[in-house]
Design a protein around this motif. Structure first.
Motif, short mmCIF file in Angstrom:
data_model
loop_
_atom_site.label_atom_id
_atom_site.label_comp_id
_atom_site.label_asym_id
_atom_site.label_seq_id
_atom_site.Cartn_x
_atom_site.Cartn_y
_atom_site.Cartn_z
N ILE A 22 78.09 -31.00 -41.77
CA ILE A 22 77.74 -29.83 -42.63
C ILE A 22 76.81 -29.06 -41.11
O ILE A 22 77.39 -27.91 -41.33
CB ILE A 22 76.01 -30.42 -42.99
N PHE A 52 79.14 -33.89 -49.91
CA PHE A 52 78.24 -32.27 -50.25
C PHE A 52 78.38 -32.29 -48.45
O PHE A 52 78.45 -31.17 -47.52
CB PHE A 52 77.15 -32.44 -50.38
N ILE A 55 81.18 -30.40 -48.30
CA ILE A 55 81.87 -28.99 -48.62
C ILE A 55 80.52 -27.84 -47.90
O ILE A 55 81.14 -26.60 -47.59
CB ILE A 55 80.11 -28.55 -50.41
N GLY A 64 76.62 -24.33 -49.91
CA GLY A 64 75.86 -25.11 -49.83
C GLY A 64 74.87 -24.70 -50.89
O GLY A 64 74.17 -25.32 -51.86
N THR A 67 76.28 -24.15 -54.28
CA THR A 67 75.66 -25.49 -55.12
C THR A 67 74.96 -25.90 -55.44
O THR A 67 74.64 -26.74 -56.87
CB THR A 67 76.34 -26.32 -54.13
N TYR A 71 73.60 -26.51 -59.48
CA TYR A 71 73.18 -27.67 -60.28
C TYR A 71 71.48 -26.90 -60.91
O TYR A 71 71.22 -27.90 -61.52
CB TYR A 71 72.75 -28.39 -59.14
N ALA A 105 72.13 -35.44 -58.28
CA ALA A 105 72.42 -35.06 -57.47
C ALA A 105 71.31 -34.48 -56.42
O ALA A 105 71.38 -34.37 -55.53
CB ALA A 105 72.17 -33.09 -58.45
N ASN A 108 71.53 -37.68 -53.96
CA ASN A 108 73.02 -37.51 -53.43
C ASN A 108 72.63 -36.14 -52.42
O ASN A 108 73.54 -36.50 -50.89
CB ASN A 108 74.39 -37.47 -54.24
N LEU A 109 72.26 -35.55 -52.36
CA LEU A 109 72.12 -33.95 -51.39
C LEU A 109 71.09 -34.58 -50.50
O LEU A 109 71.27 -34.53 -49.18
CB LEU A 109 71.44 -33.26 -52.40
N LEU A 123 77.34 -37.19 -56.46
CA LEU A 123 77.15 -36.25 -56.66
C LEU A 123 77.91 -35.31 -58.03
O LEU A 123 79.61 -35.47 -58.10
CB LEU A 123 76.96 -35.05 -55.52
N SER A 127 82.49 -35.57 -57.11
CA SER A 127 81.92 -36.51 -56.10
C SER A 127 83.84 -36.94 -56.91
O SER A 127 83.80 -36.90 -58.04
CB SER A 127 82.13 -37.70 -55.68
#
Length: 151
Positions: A22, A52, A55, A64, A67, A71, A105, A108-109, A123, A127
């Motif tokens: 990330i 993620f 991403i 990010g 995304t 959501y 969500a 997972n984040l 996600l 995913s």
């Protein structure tokens, strides 16, 4: 004597690699399908639990944030459908399924950026995984059904 360490058995390997992925994305990322984490497979389970991180690596902070906005829109529209419906059961279905998608969500984040434990929750809609994708689309279909019949 030098010992070689098998880094895949070290505690926190996936999470450490996720944070590095990330962070290495920067503001705009490395590009789709490009970057060290894609080419050399430094993040072993990048297609399901840590998507993620990929991403963030490929599309950066902009990807990010987009995304998160997507959501947020799903959650906002789901709760708006719940408030506008007249049927009590439809309201409960919309609130429950929207809460399920948002919890999945957020979990997972938080897992990918190190704010929560590594749990294996996928996600939603991103995913890899057939059963998770089918369940999430069924939940979205039920929310849309409540929207169509509840007014």
């Amino acid at each position: 004597m030098i010992e070689l360490v098998n880094w895949e058995n070290v505690t926190g390997y996936q999470l450490t690699r996720s944070k590095i992925a990330i962070g290495s994305g920067g503001p705009f990322g490395q590009g789709s399908g490009r970057g060290v984490f894609v080419e050399y497979d430094f993040l072993p389970e990048k297609h399901n639990d840590f998507i993620f991180a990929m991403i963030g690596h490929q599309w950066g902070i902009i990807g990010g944030i987009l995304t998160l906005v997507c959501y947020g829109l799903i959650v906002l529209i789901g709760f708006e459908i719940a408030t506008l419906t007249r049927e009590p059961f439809g309201r409960l279905v919309a609130v429950g399924l929207t809460t399920m998608l948002s919890f999945q969500a957020i979990t997972n984040l938080c897992m990918a950026i190190g704010l929560g434990p590594v749990t294996g929750i996928t996600l939603p809609f991103v995913s890899a995984g057939g059963s998770s994708l089918v369940i999430n689309f069924a939940a979205l279909g039920l929310i849309i059904s409540v929207a169509r019949s509840g007014r």
